[in-house]
Design an enzyme around this catalytic site. Structure first.
Site, PDB file in Angstrom:
ATOM      1  N   ARG A   1      -5.186   3.506 -15.914  1.00 37.17           N
ATOM      2  CA  ARG A   1      -5.345   4.055 -14.650  1.00 37.17           C
ATOM      3  C   ARG A   1      -5.943   5.498 -14.939  1.00 37.17           C
ATOM      4  NH1 ARG A   1      -2.039   5.377 -11.143  1.00 37.17           N
ATOM      5  NH2 ARG A   1      -3.166   4.735  -9.350  1.00 37.17           N
TER       6      ARG A   1
ATOM      7  N   CYS B   1     -12.689   4.745 -28.833  1.00 37.55           N
ATOM      8  CA  CYS B   1     -14.021   5.341 -29.274  1.00 37.55           C
ATOM      9  C   CYS B   1     -14.522   5.479 -27.933  1.00 37.55           C
ATOM     10  CB  CYS B   1     -14.875   4.701 -30.280  1.00 37.55           C
ATOM     11  SG  CYS B   1     -13.962   4.160 -31.620  1.00 37.55           S
ATOM     12  N   GLU B   2     -14.052   6.332 -26.982  1.00 38.17           N
ATOM     13  CA  GLU B   2     -14.646   6.611 -25.521  1.00 38.17           C
ATOM     14  C   GLU B   2     -13.814   7.929 -25.539  1.00 38.17           C
ATOM     15  OE1 GLU B   2     -15.205   4.302 -22.344  1.00 38.17           O
ATOM     16  OE2 GLU B   2     -15.351   2.242 -23.624  1.00 38.17           O
TER      17      GLU B   2
ATOM     18  N   TYR C   1      -9.141   5.543 -12.842  1.00 39.97           N
ATOM     19  CA  TYR C   1      -9.414   6.397 -11.287  1.00 39.97           C
ATOM     20  C   TYR C   1      -9.163   7.828 -11.692  1.00 39.97           C
ATOM     21  CZ  TYR C   1      -7.580   1.412 -10.302  1.00 39.97           C
ATOM     22  OH  TYR C   1      -7.494   0.303 -10.184  1.00 39.97           O
TER      23      TYR C   1
ATOM     24  N   GLY D   1       0.955  -1.103   0.004  1.00 35.64           N
ATOM     25  CA  GLY D   1       0.018   0.131   0.085  1.00 35.64           C
ATOM     26  C   GLY D   1       0.582   1.254   0.150  1.00 35.64           C
TER      27      GLY D   1
HETATM   28  N1  LLP Z   1      -1.353  -7.004  -0.717  1.00 32.58           N
HETATM   29  C1  LLP Z   1      -2.893  -6.926  -1.105  1.00 32.58           C
HETATM   30  C2  LLP Z   1      -3.368  -7.917  -0.421  1.00 32.58           C
HETATM   31  C3  LLP Z   1      -3.147  -6.281  -2.103  1.00 32.58           C
HETATM   32  O1  LLP Z   1      -4.650  -6.292  -2.047  1.00 32.58           O
HETATM   33  C4  LLP Z   1      -2.471  -5.512  -2.767  1.00 32.58           C
HETATM   34  C5  LLP Z   1      -2.911  -4.546  -4.011  1.00 32.58           C
HETATM   35  C6  LLP Z   1      -0.985  -5.395  -2.448  1.00 32.58           C
HETATM   36  C7  LLP Z   1      -0.429  -5.899  -1.291  1.00 32.58           C
HETATM   37  C8  LLP Z   1      -0.015  -4.418  -3.121  1.00 32.58           C
HETATM   38  O2  LLP Z   1      -0.381  -3.092  -2.728  1.00 32.58           O
HETATM   39  P1  LLP Z   1       0.616  -1.945  -3.456  1.00 32.58           P
HETATM   40  O3  LLP Z   1       1.946  -1.945  -2.598  1.00 32.58           O
HETATM   41  O4  LLP Z   1       0.996  -2.176  -4.896  1.00 32.58           O
HETATM   42  O5  LLP Z   1      -0.135  -0.730  -2.958  1.00 32.58           O
HETATM   43  N2  LLP Z   1      -4.961  -1.130  -9.689  1.00 32.58           N
HETATM   44  C9  LLP Z   1      -4.860  -0.053  -8.690  1.00 32.58           C
HETATM   45  C10 LLP Z   1      -4.091  -0.913  -7.450  1.00 32.58           C
HETATM   46  C11 LLP Z   1      -4.785  -1.907  -6.955  1.00 32.58           C
HETATM   47  C12 LLP Z   1      -4.285  -2.821  -5.847  1.00 32.58           C
HETATM   48  C13 LLP Z   1      -4.818  -3.764  -5.275  1.00 32.58           C
HETATM   49  N3  LLP Z   1      -4.142  -4.492  -4.169  1.00 32.58           N
HETATM   50  C14 LLP Z   1      -4.103   1.055  -8.979  1.00 32.58           C
HETATM   51  O6  LLP Z   1      -3.675   0.973 -10.357  1.00 32.58           O
HETATM   52  O7  LLP Z   1      -3.705   2.093  -8.496  1.00 32.58           O
END
Ligand code: LLP
Length: 422
Positions: free
Chosen positions: A312, A347-348, A316, A239
């Site tokens: 993204r 096309c969006e 988002y 995260g």
């Molecule tokens: N652990 C779990 C249980 C997770 O669900 C995630 C991410 C991570 C670790 C890794 O998180 P990170 O360190 O990368 O923040 N597609 C979205 C991000 C979705 C993240 C989902 N889970 C984006 O493009 O921002």
């Protein structure tokens, strides 16, 4: 430290000019820098080196096997969320005993694969999932080390779609139930409950929500210990955010300090699941301007990458820095910086990488780089509009290799069948 820098008038990845890759591979393509991956991993790992810890790279951020192998060779384990990711991690050379399986909806066959491969830990997110795992362990006669993911009811303050720790979110077990579920698990023949896990979301740019979540984890762990349960391992998830726009974000040492302050006294092993902070800045998406279209209110740079290649911004509403590959001399900059929308061919209207961006004058056929696309870039791509999946290239020093080929229409049509009644 970034390894995408201007040298001799153009953007290079390490010591490879981007235009050289573009002329061999075509555009668009993702380009990753090995040195950036190495330095980001080292920064994270060094920050933790005073703790008893395991780093399980979140494969979902970028699951290319060459990327995962690069990290495995640096000592990383893997956090996987599907059988596909588990197979990739093993193929990439991650030892099974460094793999944790997360996710709310693991199927029986995915659980069976995890048991068969003898991975480190399965994170359980609900009572029905615990029951299912119990059945699968019994039918295979194989045991599993299990951590329970808690839902701390903490708002990560990130984008709504990637905040996962609030009670209305589908993730984790609510705190008051954890002790009961943990104790049920101790009665199960092949289940060895060893700890707790938490992950409140992605792209956190503030440490305060982490602190709240870790303190809840601490309370629950202490409570379980007082009940006589052994808590060997705490999984603090991933995260930690990166800076997409240059504004300051917490560093890996600051984050590590927080973990140690909030959880250090418990003397548990700590497991980390970073994704974005390791791979986000290690990738760019290279795209070419197809047309410069002057509209009544603004200029559109219509580029050959689109929302299917990089989702993204559309999903988002995020803004990634965009740079011309050819270094802009002062002359060109002064000449005609203008407000542009950088858009793809899909096309969006939402197929847009930037809105009203002050951008130097660029010509048709010029190359641009969309920065910090190493995480959640290629992995979220699709073939919408029957567009190809774009290639991925890995650079190391003065060499590069295509680590995923372009997957074009011939391959895609090969997966489709026309029924014999047509
Ligand atoms: N652990 C779990 C249980 C997770 O669900 C995630 C991410 C991570 C670790 C890794 O998180 P990170 O360190 O990368 O923040 N597609 C979205 C991000 C979705 C993240 C989902 N889970 C984006 O493009 O921002």
């Amino acid at each position: 430290m970034s390894y995408f820098n201007y040298q001799n008038g153009e953007l290079n990845a390490e010591r490879v000019p981007i235009s050289r890759i573009a002329s061999e591979v075509g555009t668009p393509f993702y380009c990753y820098s090995t040195s950036t991956i190495e330095s980001r991993y080292a920064a994270f790992a060094d920050a933790l080196n005073h703790m008893q810890s395991t780093i399980c790279y979140a494969v979902k951020a970028n699951s290319n096997i060459a990327v995962v192998r690069t990290l495995a060779q640096l000592g990383a384990g893997a956090d996987v969320v599907s059988d596909g990711e588990l197979i990739r991690a093993l193929e990439a050379g991650v030892p099974p005993k460094k793999i944790v399986f997360s996710g709310v909806g693991k199927t029986s066959s995915e659980l069976a694969l995890a048991l068969e491969k003898d991975i480190l830990q399965i994170n359980i997110e609900s009572e029905p999932e615990l029951e299912r795992l119990n059945e699968v362990t019994q039918s295979l006669g194989k045991s599993a080390q299990v951590a329970f993911r808690i839902n701390p009811n903490v708002d990560a303050g990130s984008h709504d779609k990637i905040s996962t720790g609030r009670q209305e979110d589908k993730f984790g077990i609510e705190c008051p139930k954890v002790s009961k579920v943990f104790s049920q698990a101790t009665e199960m023949e092949y289940i060895e409950p060893i700890g707790l896990a938490v992950h409140i979301g992605s792209q956190l740019t503030d440490l305060v929500p982490f602190r709240s979540a870790f303190l809840k984890l601490h309370d629950l762990a202490t409570g379980l210990m007082a009940e006589g349960f052994e808590i060997k391992r705490l999984d603090v998830g991933g995260g930690l955010g990166i800076s997409y726009d240059g504004s300051p974000v917490p560093t890996s040492p600051e984050y590590a300090q927080l973990v140690s302050e909030t959880l250090g006294d418990l003397n548990c092993d700590l497991l980390f699941e970073p994704g974005r902070v390791i791979i986000g800045d290690a990738g760019i998406l290279v795209t070419k301007v197809i047309y410069v279209k002057k509209g009544p209110t603004r200029t559109f740079l219509i580029v050959d990458a689109a929302m299917n290649d990089f989702l993204r911004p559309s999903l988002y509403g995020t803004q990634h820095e965009i740079l011309p590959i050819a270094q802009q001399t002062e002359r060109i900059q002064n000449e005609a910086s203008s407000l542009v929308d950088i858009v793809g061919p899909v096309c969006e209207t939402g197929d847009k990488f930037a809105t009203k961006l002050v951008f130097p004058a660029v010509n048709q056929e010029e190359l641009l780089a969309i920065r910090s696309t190493g995480a959640y870039g290629a992995v979220m791509s699709s073939t919408y509009n029957s567009r190809a999946l774009v290639p991925e290239v890995l650079v190391k020093d003065d060499k590069f290799s295509v680590i995923r080929e372009r997957v074009g229409i011939d391959t895609l049509l090969g997966y489709e069948n026309v029924p014999d009644w047509l």
